[in-house]
Design a protein around this motif. Structure first.
Motif, short mmCIF file in Angstrom:
data_model
loop_
_atom_site.label_atom_id
_atom_site.label_comp_id
_atom_site.label_asym_id
_atom_site.label_seq_id
_atom_site.Cartn_x
_atom_site.Cartn_y
_atom_site.Cartn_z
N ARG A 56 31.44 8.09 21.88
CA ARG A 56 30.10 7.50 21.75
C ARG A 56 29.13 8.47 21.09
O ARG A 56 28.30 8.07 20.28
CB ARG A 56 29.58 7.04 23.12
CG ARG A 56 30.34 5.82 23.61
CD ARG A 56 29.92 5.41 24.99
NE ARG A 56 30.80 4.37 25.48
CZ ARG A 56 30.39 3.27 26.08
NH1 ARG A 56 29.11 3.06 26.30
NH2 ARG A 56 31.25 2.38 26.49
N TYR A 57 29.24 9.73 21.43
CA TYR A 57 28.38 10.73 20.81
C TYR A 57 28.65 10.81 19.30
O TYR A 57 27.72 10.86 18.50
CB TYR A 57 28.61 12.10 21.46
CG TYR A 57 27.66 13.16 20.96
CD1 TYR A 57 26.42 13.34 21.56
CD2 TYR A 57 28.00 13.99 19.88
CE1 TYR A 57 25.54 14.30 21.11
CE2 TYR A 57 27.11 14.95 19.42
CZ TYR A 57 25.89 15.11 20.04
OH TYR A 57 25.02 16.06 19.58
N GLN A 58 29.91 10.80 18.96
CA GLN A 58 30.29 10.84 17.54
C GLN A 58 29.76 9.61 16.80
O GLN A 58 29.26 9.72 15.69
CB GLN A 58 31.82 10.92 17.42
CG GLN A 58 32.31 11.28 16.06
CD GLN A 58 33.81 11.56 16.08
OE1 GLN A 58 34.55 10.99 16.89
NE2 GLN A 58 34.25 12.44 15.21
N ARG A 59 29.83 8.47 17.43
CA ARG A 59 29.30 7.25 16.83
C ARG A 59 27.79 7.35 16.64
O ARG A 59 27.24 6.99 15.60
CB ARG A 59 29.65 6.04 17.69
CG ARG A 59 29.21 4.74 17.08
CD ARG A 59 29.91 3.55 17.71
NE ARG A 59 29.45 2.35 17.04
CZ ARG A 59 28.81 1.37 17.65
NH1 ARG A 59 28.60 1.41 18.94
NH2 ARG A 59 28.39 0.32 16.96
N LEU A 60 27.10 7.88 17.66
CA LEU A 60 25.65 8.06 17.57
C LEU A 60 25.31 9.05 16.45
O LEU A 60 24.34 8.87 15.73
CB LEU A 60 25.11 8.58 18.90
CG LEU A 60 23.61 8.89 18.99
CD1 LEU A 60 22.80 7.63 18.73
CD2 LEU A 60 23.27 9.48 20.35
N GLU A 61 26.14 10.04 16.30
CA GLU A 61 25.90 11.09 15.32
C GLU A 61 26.18 10.65 13.88
O GLU A 61 25.46 11.05 12.97
CB GLU A 61 26.79 12.29 15.68
CG GLU A 61 26.47 13.57 15.01
CD GLU A 61 27.32 14.71 15.57
OE1 GLU A 61 26.76 15.79 15.76
OE2 GLU A 61 28.53 14.51 15.82
N GLU A 62 27.20 9.79 13.71
CA GLU A 62 27.69 9.52 12.35
C GLU A 62 27.61 8.07 11.89
O GLU A 62 27.54 7.82 10.68
CB GLU A 62 29.15 9.98 12.25
CG GLU A 62 29.34 11.45 12.51
CD GLU A 62 30.81 11.85 12.64
OE1 GLU A 62 31.68 10.95 12.56
OE2 GLU A 62 31.08 13.04 12.84
N ALA A 63 27.64 7.12 12.79
CA ALA A 63 27.77 5.71 12.39
C ALA A 63 26.47 5.15 11.81
O ALA A 63 25.38 5.61 12.13
CB ALA A 63 28.21 4.86 13.59
N ASP A 64 26.63 4.17 10.98
CA ASP A 64 25.49 3.45 10.41
C ASP A 64 25.11 2.34 11.39
O ASP A 64 25.67 1.25 11.36
CB ASP A 64 25.87 2.87 9.04
CG ASP A 64 24.70 2.20 8.36
OD1 ASP A 64 23.54 2.54 8.70
OD2 ASP A 64 24.94 1.33 7.50
N ILE A 65 24.19 2.68 12.30
CA ILE A 65 23.80 1.74 13.37
C ILE A 65 22.28 1.62 13.39
O ILE A 65 21.57 2.47 12.84
CB ILE A 65 24.31 2.21 14.75
CG1 ILE A 65 23.82 3.64 15.06
CG2 ILE A 65 25.81 2.13 14.84
CD1 ILE A 65 24.17 4.15 16.44
N SER A 66 21.79 0.60 14.06
CA SER A 66 20.35 0.42 14.19
C SER A 66 19.81 1.37 15.26
O SER A 66 20.57 1.91 16.07
CB SER A 66 20.03 -1.03 14.58
OG SER A 66 20.45 -1.28 15.91
N TYR A 67 18.50 1.53 15.27
CA TYR A 67 17.87 2.39 16.27
C TYR A 67 18.11 1.84 17.67
O TYR A 67 18.37 2.62 18.61
CB TYR A 67 16.37 2.52 15.98
CG TYR A 67 15.66 3.44 16.94
CD1 TYR A 67 15.94 4.81 16.95
CD2 TYR A 67 14.72 2.95 17.83
CE1 TYR A 67 15.30 5.66 17.84
CE2 TYR A 67 14.06 3.80 18.72
CZ TYR A 67 14.36 5.15 18.72
OH TYR A 67 13.73 6.00 19.59
N GLU A 68 18.07 0.52 17.83
CA GLU A 68 18.30 -0.09 19.13
C GLU A 68 19.73 0.21 19.62
O GLU A 68 19.93 0.52 20.80
CB GLU A 68 18.07 -1.61 19.08
CG GLU A 68 16.61 -2.01 18.91
CD GLU A 68 16.08 -1.79 17.49
OE1 GLU A 68 16.88 -1.79 16.52
OE2 GLU A 68 14.86 -1.61 17.35
N GLU A 69 20.71 0.10 18.71
CA GLU A 69 22.09 0.43 19.08
C GLU A 69 22.18 1.91 19.46
O GLU A 69 22.90 2.28 20.40
CB GLU A 69 23.05 0.15 17.93
CG GLU A 69 23.31 -1.33 17.67
CD GLU A 69 24.18 -1.51 16.45
OE1 GLU A 69 25.38 -1.83 16.63
OE2 GLU A 69 23.67 -1.33 15.32
#
Length: 150
Positions: free
Chosen positions: A72-85
């Motif tokens: 989850r940290y890696q996803r937060l760090e690298e993924a193209d997600i919205s601010y809400e996500e």
């Protein structure tokens, strides 16, 4: 999500004391399996020590939670997600950290008990050594120096 927003969320997750006041998630998906995390943690924490039969289960849970946190940290760090996500991920990571802290503190109770037992054994060995070195153990048994010099 903007770069500065991502940075704020990552700082929030990495902040010392981030788990203060945070709650353990009621339920969480770990490795595709839904776990009643809060119930599990409180069930285990209710006991003062983890029974031998439960230790493997707790250690497996901690490994899985750490792995899930990293993902989850890696996803937060690298993924193209919205601010809400990103906010949801950050909340989940802090909740995972809170659960891990609760489970890790169980091990320290076992370690403290083990340390006390070890210290008591060390003290007993030391006293035995001193008695032998000072000749008190032999005098008590009647075969020590006192018996030889009479």
């Amino acid at each position: 999500m903007q770069g500065y927003q991502r940075k704020q969320l990552l700082e929030r997750v990495g902040r010392e004391g981030a788990t203060v006041g945070a709650s353990i998630p009621e339920e969480i998906d770990v490795q595709g399996e839904s776990i009643d995390l809060r119930t599990f943690v409180f069930e285990i924490k209710r006991r003062e020590t983890v029974p031998a039969g439960e230790r493997d289960r707790v250690e497996t849970a901690k490994r899985n939670l750490r792995r899930e946190r990293r993902q989850r940290y890696q996803r937060l760090e690298e993924a193209d997600i919205s601010y809400e996500e990103g906010q949801e991920l950050a909340d989940a990571i802090v909740g995972l950290d809170r659960a891990l802290e609760a489970l890790e503190s169980l091990g320290s109770a076992d370690l403290n008990q083990e340390k006390q037992v070890q210290e008591a054994a060390d003290q007993k060995r030391w006293m035995s050594f001193l008695k032998k070195a000072l000749g008190h153990e032999e005098a008590d048994s009647g075969t020590g120096r006192a018996g030889r010099f009479q």
